[in-house]
Design a protein around this motif. Structure first.
Motif, PDB file in Angstrom:
ATOM      1  N   UNK A 162       0.680  -1.274  -0.149  1.00  0.00           N
ATOM      2  CA  UNK A 162       0.100   0.060  -0.114  1.00  0.00           C
ATOM      3  C   UNK A 162       0.915   1.065  -0.028  1.00  0.00           C
ATOM      4  N   UNK A 163       0.514   2.178  -1.197  1.00  0.00           N
ATOM      5  CA  UNK A 163       1.806   3.296  -1.185  1.00  0.00           C
ATOM      6  C   UNK A 163       0.782   4.594  -0.812  1.00  0.00           C
ATOM      7  N   UNK A 169      -2.921  13.415  -2.727  1.00  0.00           N
ATOM      8  CA  UNK A 169      -3.205  12.713  -3.944  1.00  0.00           C
ATOM      9  C   UNK A 169      -1.970  12.214  -4.389  1.00  0.00           C
ATOM     10  N   UNK A 170      -2.102  11.070  -4.587  1.00  0.00           N
ATOM     11  CA  UNK A 170      -0.794  10.190  -4.970  1.00  0.00           C
ATOM     12  C   UNK A 170      -0.667   9.909  -6.655  1.00  0.00           C
ATOM     13  N   UNK A 176       4.772   6.956  -9.121  1.00  0.00           N
ATOM     14  CA  UNK A 176       4.936   5.707 -10.004  1.00  0.00           C
ATOM     15  C   UNK A 176       6.582   5.212  -9.895  1.00  0.00           C
ATOM     16  N   UNK A 177       7.204   6.406 -10.191  1.00  0.00           N
ATOM     17  CA  UNK A 177       8.485   5.864 -10.220  1.00  0.00           C
ATOM     18  C   UNK A 177       9.114   5.100  -8.872  1.00  0.00           C
ATOM     19  N   UNK A 178       8.780   5.861  -7.889  1.00  0.00           N
ATOM     20  CA  UNK A 178       8.907   4.798  -6.498  1.00  0.00           C
ATOM     21  C   UNK A 178       8.345   3.556  -6.325  1.00  0.00           C
ATOM     22  N   UNK A 179       7.201   3.349  -7.064  1.00  0.00           N
ATOM     23  CA  UNK A 179       6.645   2.094  -7.231  1.00  0.00           C
ATOM     24  C   UNK A 179       7.488   0.946  -8.012  1.00  0.00           C
ATOM     25  N   UNK A 180       7.923   1.641  -9.079  1.00  0.00           N
ATOM     26  CA  UNK A 180       8.762   0.593  -9.727  1.00  0.00           C
ATOM     27  C   UNK A 180      10.196   0.279  -9.087  1.00  0.00           C
ATOM     28  N   UNK A 276      -6.033   8.395  -3.376  1.00  0.00           N
ATOM     29  CA  UNK A 276      -5.257   8.592  -1.786  1.00  0.00           C
ATOM     30  C   UNK A 276      -4.259   7.361  -1.813  1.00  0.00           C
ATOM     31  N   UNK A 277      -4.503   6.242  -2.700  1.00  0.00           N
ATOM     32  CA  UNK A 277      -3.465   5.094  -2.363  1.00  0.00           C
ATOM     33  C   UNK A 277      -3.490   4.281  -3.687  1.00  0.00           C
ATOM     34  N   UNK A 278      -2.366   3.426  -3.614  1.00  0.00           N
ATOM     35  CA  UNK A 278      -1.934   2.500  -4.614  1.00  0.00           C
ATOM     36  C   UNK A 278      -1.987   1.179  -4.048  1.00  0.00           C
ATOM     37  N   UNK A 279      -2.701   0.457  -4.551  1.00  0.00           N
ATOM     38  CA  UNK A 279      -2.552  -1.144  -4.236  1.00  0.00           C
ATOM     39  C   UNK A 279      -1.611  -1.850  -5.386  1.00  0.00           C
ATOM     40  N   UNK A 280      -0.950  -2.674  -4.839  1.00  0.00           N
ATOM     41  CA  UNK A 280       0.134  -3.562  -5.654  1.00  0.00           C
ATOM     42  C   UNK A 280       0.271  -5.105  -5.092  1.00  0.00           C
ATOM     43  N   UNK A 281      -0.250  -5.874  -5.808  1.00  0.00           N
ATOM     44  CA  UNK A 281      -0.078  -7.415  -5.056  1.00  0.00           C
ATOM     45  C   UNK A 281       0.979  -8.150  -5.977  1.00  0.00           C
ATOM     46  N   UNK A 282       1.862  -8.892  -5.144  1.00  0.00           N
ATOM     47  CA  UNK A 282       2.732  -9.735  -5.705  1.00  0.00           C
ATOM     48  C   UNK A 282       2.088 -11.336  -5.301  1.00  0.00           C
TER      49      UNK A 282
END
Length: 332
Positions: A162-163, A169-170, A176-180, A276-282
């Protein structure tokens, strides 16, 4: 004359040896009644003053009425604990006085319970969801229904990121660069290739098994490739336009609630304006030896390390990664 003088001297000597006459005897000759009355008056005065200075102790009802609710509760707890402590003291004294009998009895009882357990389908439950959740609670009932009464497949192991920026506002290029950065860090962990090479995930872009774990994140707009992302103009507008697409490049429909927290689009519905949030699932493979838990641990450690690193950003850019895996509950 001589006899008379001797008698007088004897009387004088006797009066001298016996001392002066008491006041009571003098009072008999007059004035003694006033002294006795003074003694009685002093005695009554003393008793009156003493009775004023010494008050009677309060009754138990008066004491209880003056106690606070906390004190009353403490007294009640002590009253309830008293017989329990008496029983414990009695048992400990019995055990101390009979150590051999105590050891033999406890050993016999333990082996008896084990034998009875195995004879009555005894099993050891190590499922944290059942150990730490109240028995019969609604979540347990729902879990049992999903696992036992439906045909849903079991949930595979996974790690969810969760980012967020503390409610801000994200949407933007820097986020997105941080997510990569996190994506590349996870893929470079020591256990990643060993674990994810056993996954049966088929890459929808190339329609083949690339021996990699499935990733559900906004990075799919760039095929989870940092190289493709680097080709995108480094502006918030360009990145937001891509994030607002209704389909991933391979044609899979996009569901905003699966990627963003509290997403908002403009009046036309074409462009995202806030999230307000990014979800990323591995998604991780469910291996028989549970060796994927080793990778989960590495992912957790890496995420916490990056969170501390980003918290000290020189430019004051606050972008926090939070992590949850299948082992997080038991680790806590």
């Amino acid at each position: 004359m001589t006899e008379t003088a001797d008698a007088t001297n004897d009387a004088t000597n006797a009066s001298t040896e016996n001392g002066p006459a008491p006041e009571g005897e003098n009072a008999a000759n007059g004035g003694g009644g006033g002294a006795a009355a003074d003694d009685d008056a002093n005695k009554k005065l003393y008793e009156t003053e003493e009775s004023k200075s010494i008050e009677s102790p309060p009754s138990s009802a008066e004491c209880n009425s003056e106690l606070t609710m906390s004190q009353k509760w403490s007294n009640l707890v002590l009253h309830v604990h008293r017989p329990i402590l008496q029983v414990i003291q009695m048992v400990t004294q019995l055990a101390a006085r009979n150590p051999r009998w105590t050891i033999a009895s406890v050993s016999l009882l333990s082996f008896t319970l084990i034998i009875l357990g195995f004879a009555t389908n005894f099993n050891v439950d190590v499922d944290e969801n059942k150990l730490w959740t109240p028995f019969g609670s609604l979540p347990i009932q729902h879990m049992d229904y999903i696992n036992d009464d439906t045909s849903f497949s079991a949930i595979d192991p996974h790690a969810t990121f969760f980012f967020h920026e503390d409610g801000k506002n994200v949407l933007g290029h820097a986020q997105v660069a941080r997510i990569f950065e996190i994506l590349q860090g996870v893929q470079s962990l020591p256990s990643y290739d060993k674990i994810c090479s056993q996954d049966s995930y088929v890459d929808p872009y190339e329609n083949e098994n690339k021996n990699a774990c499935e990733i559900g994140c906004v990075t799919r707009f760039w095929n989870n490739s940092a190289a493709l992302f680097d080709e995108t103009p480094a502006t918030d507008e360009a990145v937001i336009e891509i994030l607002s697409q209704n389909e991933f490049p391979e044609g899979t429909p996009v569901k905003d609630d699966m990627l963003y927290g509290k997403p908002v689009r403009d009046s036309s519905g074409d462009l995202l304006t806030e999230a307000q949030l990014y979800y990323c699932l591995f998604a991780l493979p469910d291996l028989e030896d549970d060796s994927q838990r080793e990778l989960e641990k590495e992912i957790i450690d890496y995420a916490l390390e990056k969170r501390d690193e980003w918290a000290n950003d020189e430019n004051g850019f606050v972008f926090r990664p939070e992590i949850a895996t299948m082992r997080s509950f038991s680790d806590e």
